[in-house]
Design an enzyme around this catalytic site. Structure first.
Site, PDB file in Angstrom:
ATOM      1  CE1 TYR A   1      71.441  52.301  35.460  1.00 26.90           C
ATOM      2  CE2 TYR A   1      70.434  53.961  36.565  1.00 26.90           C
ATOM      3  CZ  TYR A   1      70.276  53.349  35.776  1.00 26.90           C
ATOM      4  OH  TYR A   1      69.887  54.163  34.995  1.00 26.90           O
TER       5      TYR A   1
ATOM      6  CG  ASN B   1      74.947  44.325  18.754  1.00 27.34           C
ATOM      7  OD1 ASN B   1      75.433  44.514  19.349  1.00 27.34           O
ATOM      8  ND2 ASN B   1      74.979  42.782  18.672  1.00 27.34           N
ATOM      9  CB  SER B   2      72.706  47.735  22.053  1.00 16.68           C
ATOM     10  OG  SER B   2      73.312  49.070  21.776  1.00 16.68           O
TER      11      SER B   2
END
Length: 324
Positions: free
Chosen positions: A52, A147-148
């Site tokens: 990240y 679809n997230s």
């Protein structure tokens, strides 16, 4: 108090451990919050894996967002029992945390599952729609990972503004979900994506939103009209962005990147409050909603991570640090 931490980077289910720590002393100007819910987001996974953009020193607490209840205040602050969005991430995967009172954002009492997801994904969807292109009613946007959680919020926000949504997914079985979520057209990603889109839409999309990266980024960009904009906000493929040079040269496509942390660090506090107040109202009205797959107790955090990463869920996975 109980807290989920990791001492090294790696597969989240393997490196996360639950520790028992004494409660932090409450200094003047601070508030103790009992944490009620916290989602497991892709950003949480990426941070634990060490990939990240923002990495706290190890050992580190986990959990980037959530909602809690004010249980103790030293000095001025919100009343006891107030629901507040958690600030100063990470550390939301804990039974309690202490925050500077002035940083806490109060929200009305409502569905804590939905409110726990307010800080990251709805704000990301809102800003993706509003920061880069002046979308008009009837315009098309196209998005990968439709679809997230972010993809679903994008669809809901766009539809409320009369913007048409073309949703792209990576497997045939996900088509039904994005159609049910309200998109206007749905596609399975592949080498012929641009041809599929051109055959179904009455005009080329103005804006593309990508959370996959790799070659999917270029395929999404190839569907845009000349002068269109593609925004990268995630890298689910763990591959570098690939884009054909002809899109830049001949179609003059603009490429941008979005990271919510940059907005949180640069936007005025009044602007942030305005955005979150608007989003809170949409959640309370039911206009914004994300499906929940399962809610796990904090003691089941490792099982929850395994479940999150298996990839065949019907919605978001939440942690309930103080009980379901």
């Amino acid at each position: 108090m109980k807290q989920a931490i990791y001492r090294t980077h790696g597969s989240p289910a393997d490196v996360i451990e639950l520790t028992e720590e004494p409660s932090e002393d409450l200094q003047p100007g601070h508030t103790r919050v009992k944490i009620l819910r916290s989602p497991i987001n892709p950003s949480d996974v990426a941070q634990i894996e060490g990939v990240y953009g923002l990495q706290p020193p190890l050992p580190a607490p986990a959990g980037m967002e959530g909602i809690g209840e004010v249980v103790e205040v030293n000095g001025e602050g919100h009343a006891l029992g107030t629901l507040v969005l958690l600030t100063d991430p990470p550390g939301a995967w804990s039974t309690e945390r202490v925050f500077p009172s002035e940083t806490l954002v109060a929200v009305p009492h409502a569905d804590v599952d939905q409110l726990s997801m307010l800080t990251v994904n709805p704000a990301t969807a809102y800003l993706l729609l509003t920061q880069y292109v002046d979308l008009k009613e009837g315009d098309w946007l196209i998005q990968s990972a439709a679809n997230s959680a972010v993809g679903r919020y994008v669809t809901q926000l766009a539809k409320s503004r009369g913007i048409r949504v073309a949703s792209v997914v990576r497997r045939e079985s996900a088509l039904a979900d994005v159609k049910k979520a309200g998109c206007d057209a749905a596609f399975v990603d592949g080498p012929d994506l641009a041809e599929q889109v051109a055959a179904q839409l009455d005009q080329e999309p103005v804006l593309a939103l990508d959370a996959v990266a790799g070659e999917a980024f270029g395929r999404l960009a190839s569907t845009l009209r000349p002068g269109g904009t593609v925004v990268s906000y995630g890298g689910m493929s763990y591959q570098p962005v690939v884009v054909p040079d002809n899109l830049l040269i001949f179609k003059n496509i603009t490429m941008r990147g979005f990271w919510l942390v940059n907005w949180l660090m640069s936007a005025a506090r009044e602007e942030q409050q305005r955005v979150y107040q608007e989003l809170t109202g949409l959640i309370l009205s039911g206009a914004l909603h994300a499906p929940i797959d399962r809610v796990f107790p904090l003691e089941g955090v490792n099982e929850a991570l395994v479940h999150t990463l298996k990839g065949s869920r019907s919605g978001k996975v939440l942690l309930a640090p103080n009980g379901v």
